[in-house]
Enzyme design. Sequence first.
Site, PDB file in Angstrom:
ATOM      1  N   HIS A   1       3.197   4.217   0.451  1.00 50.53           N
ATOM      2  CA  HIS A   1       3.501   5.010   1.644  1.00 50.53           C
ATOM      3  C   HIS A   1       4.806   5.753   1.503  1.00 50.53           C
ATOM      4  CE1 HIS A   1       5.086   0.911   2.190  1.00 50.53           C
ATOM      5  NE2 HIS A   1       6.062   1.446   2.879  1.00 50.53           N
TER       6      HIS A   1
ATOM      7  N   HIS B   1       0.911  -1.163   0.000  1.00 46.23           N
ATOM      8  CA  HIS B   1       0.000   0.000   0.000  1.00 46.23           C
ATOM      9  C   HIS B   1       0.941   1.201   0.000  1.00 46.23           C
ATOM     10  CE1 HIS B   1      -3.851   2.151   1.227  1.00 46.23           C
ATOM     11  NE2 HIS B   1      -2.915   3.088   1.381  1.00 46.23           N
TER      12      HIS B   1
HETATM   13  P1  5GP Z   1       8.339  -0.742   3.444  1.00 47.67           P
HETATM   14  O1  5GP Z   1       9.489  -1.687   3.544  1.00 47.67           O
HETATM   15  O2  5GP Z   1       7.133  -1.383   2.799  1.00 47.67           O
HETATM   16  O3  5GP Z   1       8.737   0.557   2.807  1.00 47.67           O
HETATM   17  O4  5GP Z   1       7.984  -0.341   4.937  1.00 47.67           O
HETATM   18  C1  5GP Z   1       6.932  -0.885   5.655  1.00 47.67           C
HETATM   19  C2  5GP Z   1       7.033  -0.332   7.065  1.00 47.67           C
HETATM   20  O5  5GP Z   1       5.850  -0.683   7.757  1.00 47.67           O
HETATM   21  C3  5GP Z   1       8.198  -0.883   7.879  1.00 47.67           C
HETATM   22  O6  5GP Z   1       9.056   0.186   8.281  1.00 47.67           O
HETATM   23  C4  5GP Z   1       7.526  -1.563   9.088  1.00 47.67           C
HETATM   24  O7  5GP Z   1       8.224  -1.360  10.289  1.00 47.67           O
HETATM   25  C5  5GP Z   1       6.167  -0.919   9.106  1.00 47.67           C
HETATM   26  N1  5GP Z   1       5.105  -1.794   9.614  1.00 47.67           N
HETATM   27  C6  5GP Z   1       4.878  -3.088   9.279  1.00 47.67           C
HETATM   28  N2  5GP Z   1       3.811  -3.579   9.938  1.00 47.67           N
HETATM   29  C7  5GP Z   1       3.354  -2.561  10.706  1.00 47.67           C
HETATM   30  C8  5GP Z   1       2.259  -2.458  11.614  1.00 47.67           C
HETATM   31  O8  5GP Z   1       1.497  -3.382  11.853  1.00 47.67           O
HETATM   32  N3  5GP Z   1       2.093  -1.244  12.215  1.00 47.67           N
HETATM   33  C9  5GP Z   1       2.915  -0.184  11.990  1.00 47.67           C
HETATM   34  N4  5GP Z   1       2.653   0.955  12.634  1.00 47.67           N
HETATM   35  N5  5GP Z   1       3.950  -0.253  11.128  1.00 47.67           N
HETATM   36  C10 5GP Z   1       4.177  -1.425  10.514  1.00 47.67           C
END
Ligand code: 5GP
Length: 125
Positions: A107, A105
């Site tokens: 972000h 999603h």
């Molecule tokens: P990506 O690697 O997709 O850019 O980052 C995903 C982020 O989501 C990671 O920094 C991870 O710590 C965070 N994240 C994953 N699961 C959860 C959750 O259940 N709650 C929150 N607040 N952050 C999450």
Amino acid sequence: MLDLKKYDKNNIFARILRKEINSKIVYENNYVLAFEDIHPVAPFHVLVIPKGEYTCYNDFINNASQEEQIAFFKAVAEISEQNDLLDGYRIVSNIGSNARQMVPHFHFHIVGKKILPHKSMEGEV
Ligand code: 5GP
């Protein structure tokens, strides 16, 4: 392999949006939600997401309305101002497997309130 072609309605951020999973919300309006990252890499580490269903940056830019896009980018600036980040903060968005995107999603990570690593290409988020 992360699938960015089809939106997964059960990804963790979709569930946070539906308030099925708790998060520490720092900002919300009709288009945007921002909440603290569960594994912060800096004293300030917030995730900013659109409420619409977009898998990644490209999906968001290609398919979101201008209203949604403007609201998203303005929210990032407002969050930085409301949280006193103007002495330095970083925005990161991981797109796809090579970038280690974990949640499909779209972000932005906003990190700040510390001196950040010099090499942004080897950043921590
Ligand atoms: P990506 O690697 O997709 O850019 O980052 C995903 C982020 O989501 C990671 O920094 C991870 O710590 C965070 N994240 C994953 N699961 C959860 C959750 O259940 N709650 C929150 N607040 N952050 C999450």
